[in-house]
Design an enzyme around this catalytic site. Structure first.
Site, short mmCIF file in Angstrom:
data_model
loop_
_atom_site.label_atom_id
_atom_site.label_comp_id
_atom_site.label_asym_id
_atom_site.label_seq_id
_atom_site.Cartn_x
_atom_site.Cartn_y
_atom_site.Cartn_z
N ALA A 72 0.81 -1.22 0.00
CA ALA A 72 0.00 0.00 0.00
C ALA A 72 0.84 1.27 0.00
CB ALA A 72 -0.94 0.00 1.20
N ARG A 124 10.31 7.56 -3.21
CA ARG A 124 11.64 7.77 -3.80
C ARG A 124 11.75 7.33 -5.26
NH1 ARG A 124 15.20 5.18 0.81
NH2 ARG A 124 13.15 4.45 1.47
N GLN A 131 -6.16 -0.43 2.15
CA GLN A 131 -5.71 0.32 3.33
C GLN A 131 -5.78 1.80 2.93
OE1 GLN A 131 -1.51 0.31 4.20
NE2 GLN A 131 -1.82 0.59 6.39
N ARG A 185 5.38 -3.09 -67.33
CA ARG A 185 6.17 -1.84 -67.24
C ARG A 185 6.17 -1.16 -68.59
NH1 ARG A 185 11.59 -5.50 -66.92
NH2 ARG A 185 11.95 -5.67 -69.16
C1 UD1 Z 1 10.23 -2.40 7.22
C2 UD1 Z 1 10.38 -2.98 8.63
C3 UD1 Z 1 11.87 -3.07 8.97
C4 UD1 Z 1 12.60 -3.87 7.94
C5 UD1 Z 1 12.36 -3.32 6.55
C6 UD1 Z 1 12.93 -4.22 5.51
C7 UD1 Z 1 8.41 -2.30 9.89
C8 UD1 Z 1 7.89 -1.37 10.91
N1 UD1 Z 1 9.71 -2.13 9.56
O1 UD1 Z 1 10.69 -1.06 7.29
O2 UD1 Z 1 12.02 -3.64 10.26
O3 UD1 Z 1 13.99 -3.89 8.24
O4 UD1 Z 1 10.95 -3.20 6.29
O5 UD1 Z 1 12.89 -3.60 4.25
O6 UD1 Z 1 7.71 -3.15 9.43
N2 UD1 Z 1 3.23 -0.70 3.70
C9 UD1 Z 1 1.86 -0.75 3.65
N3 UD1 Z 1 1.15 0.09 4.44
C10 UD1 Z 1 1.72 0.96 5.30
C11 UD1 Z 1 3.13 0.99 5.36
C12 UD1 Z 1 3.87 0.15 4.56
O7 UD1 Z 1 1.28 -1.52 2.88
O8 UD1 Z 1 0.99 1.68 6.00
C13 UD1 Z 1 4.02 -1.61 2.85
C14 UD1 Z 1 4.87 -0.87 1.85
O9 UD1 Z 1 4.18 -0.70 0.62
C15 UD1 Z 1 6.07 -1.80 1.69
C16 UD1 Z 1 6.14 -2.53 3.03
O10 UD1 Z 1 4.90 -2.35 3.64
O11 UD1 Z 1 5.84 -2.74 0.66
C17 UD1 Z 1 7.27 -2.02 3.92
O12 UD1 Z 1 7.03 -0.67 4.26
P1 UD1 Z 1 8.19 0.38 4.45
O13 UD1 Z 1 7.60 1.66 4.85
O14 UD1 Z 1 9.08 0.38 3.27
O15 UD1 Z 1 8.96 -0.24 5.70
P2 UD1 Z 1 10.43 0.05 6.14
O16 UD1 Z 1 10.49 1.37 6.80
O17 UD1 Z 1 11.36 -0.17 5.02
#
Ligand code: UD1
Ligand code: CA
Length: 452
Positions: free
Chosen positions: A12, A17, A75, A437
């Site tokens: 979601a 970036r 979501q 031709r």
């Molecule tokens: C997350 C983990 C971290 C891990 C890292 C690995 C958590 C809190 N942290 O961090 O421990 O080391 O991944 O890459 O889980 N997403 C949703 N809904 C939301 C937020 C995120 O669907 O509300 C999805 C994003 O689309 C993505 C995934 O969850 O595919 C991870 O979210 P992201 O915000 O990238 O987590 P990180 O901060 O990287």
């Protein structure tokens, strides 16, 4: 079929970036959306209960998977990974376990998922050792038990030294997961509901939380920007190139081949540099593909030679054909055995029978061409009248002289010959000579203007 397991893919997030209007999980690796890779890997294990949490760009994601049997969960606001899983909870069967995957970490291997499935635990966390663990959730262990995952922003100096990190992939008992999630709060530096906090809850319930360490960081690498996307693309291409070589294909340079789909190659075949294969392509044995070719959705039989800089799409080539250099075969090009198509020839929706040749500079469209036909340089099938397309039929053993225009619909009878430079508008009977031709006239003693 693996019915005891549900899969929940988190997809979601916005993917800020990437600076792209396209939802992150639709960006391709090897020509297929990141999300497609995950879904295929899961399905290859016979797991068919797939839930995908979507938010940002939800409609576009759903649309590209509309023919799949996937349960999309919305979501509306992205309040964190824990919140994302909460949205999916009502869709999960309480008697099962759920495998949680991240949509932006697409190259997870089936073997690794199998290891997760074997975990004897209430909660299993896939971890990896990162030389530079910056930005990842750190794994706090007490022997075999993981007692906490601390996110970068909440970690103290000592915790930041830990190189074992959370990949985001977890497996959990659904009933217990729901009990843990009930108790997580947004009291952390990110102000989000963090999935990682369930580890603390599980520990306070006396549940077993184990870590499974992934062998290779690249397999669990997430994609946040185009640089990371390109790293995974290269890794994936290298894997395919290795598989091809192990299967007996001679790649002139495994770093200069791109396979965006499914490529099958027979024995003793050689692929020169900078070739791109898209969709479903099969090459027979002893096929030689020259440099800089692009081959899309085509079937190429044994002993075919494709010379450099040719583009082949939706075509089928029987054994012994030779095409190129600089040939364009478009959808519906069907070349019989030993057909030869030379430079700057375009073939569309056209069949050519055994041993026929078009060696230079031609357009053959909507044509049925028999065996043993010679198409002279510069021959054009005029298939389009501005509204409709018409068929040109050239029967066996016809000789078409250079620079002939065949105005379709027209039939050229077996064994006939067309004089060079002809415009053919009428049927030619078998074994005839057609000359269409202006006659040549020579004026003797002619003195034209000459500069002194
Ligand atoms: C997350 C983990 C971290 C891990 C890292 C690995 C958590 C809190 N942290 O961090 O421990 O080391 O991944 O890459 O889980 N997403 C949703 N809904 C939301 C937020 C995120 O669907 O509300 C999805 C994003 O689309 C993505 C995934 O969850 O595919 C991870 O979210 P992201 O915000 O990238 O987590 P990180 O901060 O990287
Ligand atoms: Ca991430």
């Amino acid at each position: 079929m693996n019915k005891a397991i549900e899969v929940c893919i988190l997809a979601a997030g916005k993917g800020t970036r990437m600076k792209s209007s396209k939802p992150k999980v639709l960006h391709p690796i090897a020509g297929r959306p990141m999300l497609r890779h995950l879904v295929s890997t899961v399905q290859s294990l016979g797991i068919n209960n797939v839930h995908v949490v979507v938010g940002s760009g939800a409609d576009e994601v759903k649309k590209s998977f509309q023919n799949d049997d996937i349960d999309f969960v919305l979501q509306l606001e992205q309040k964190g990974t824990g919140h994302a899983v909460m949205q999916a909870l009502p869709h999960l069967d309480e008697s099962k376990r759920v495998l949680i995957l991240l949509g932006d970490a697409p190259l997870l291997k089936a073997e690794t998922i199998e290891k997760m499935l074997k975990c004897e635990c209430d909660l299993g966390v896939l971890t990896v050792i990162q030389a530079n663990p910056f930005n990842y959730g750190r794994i706090i262990r007490q022997h075999d038990q993981i007692i906490e995952i601390v996110e970068e922003k909440d970690a103290g100096d000592e915790q930041r030294q830990i190189s074992e990190v959370n990949t985001g992939v977890m497996i959990a008992d659904v009933k217990k997961l729901s009990r843990w999630l009930d108790r997580i709060t947004p009291e952390n530096s990110q102000g989000e509901l963090l999935l990682t906090d369930i580890v603390k809850m599980a520990n306070s319930d006396g549940d077993v939380v184990k870590g499974i360490v992934a062998a290779d960081p690249i397999e669990v690498q997430g994609v946040n920007d185009f640089e990371q996307l390109s790293q995974l693309e290269r890794y994936y291409q290298t894997t395919i190139a290795k598989q091809l070589m192990q299967g007996g294909v001679h790649l002139m340079d495994p770093n200069r081949i791109d396979v965006r789909g499914d490529l099958k190659v027979g024995a003793d075949s050689t692929i020169d540099i900078n070739c791109i294969f898209e969709g479903n392509v099969s090459l027979g044995s002893n096929v030689r593909v020259g440099a800089n070719c692009k081959i899309i959705d085509s079937t190429i039989a044994d002993n075919v030679e494709i010379k450099p800089n040719s583009i082949i799409e939706g075509a089928s080539l029987e054994a012994g054909c030779s095409v190129g250099p600089f040939v364009r075969l478009r959808p519906g090009a069907q070349l019989g055995q030993d057909v030869a198509i030379g430079n700057f020839v375009e073939v569309k929706k056209t069949t050519l029978g055994k041993g026929s040749k078009a060696s230079h500079l031609s357009y053959l469209g909507d044509a049925i061409i028999g065996a043993g036909v010679n198409i002279g340089a510069g021959t054009i099938t005029c298939n389009y009248d501005g509204v409709n397309k018409h068929i040109t039929e050239i029967q066996d053993d016809v000789f078409v002289g250079s620079n002939t225009a065949l105005v379709a619909p027209v039939v050229v009878g077996q064994g006939s010959t067309i004089a060079a430079g002809s415009t053919i508008t009428k049927q030619i009977d078998a074994d005839s000579l057609a000359i269409g031709r202006g006659r040549q006239k020579n004026l003797s003693n002619w003195k034209g203007p000459r500069s002194k």
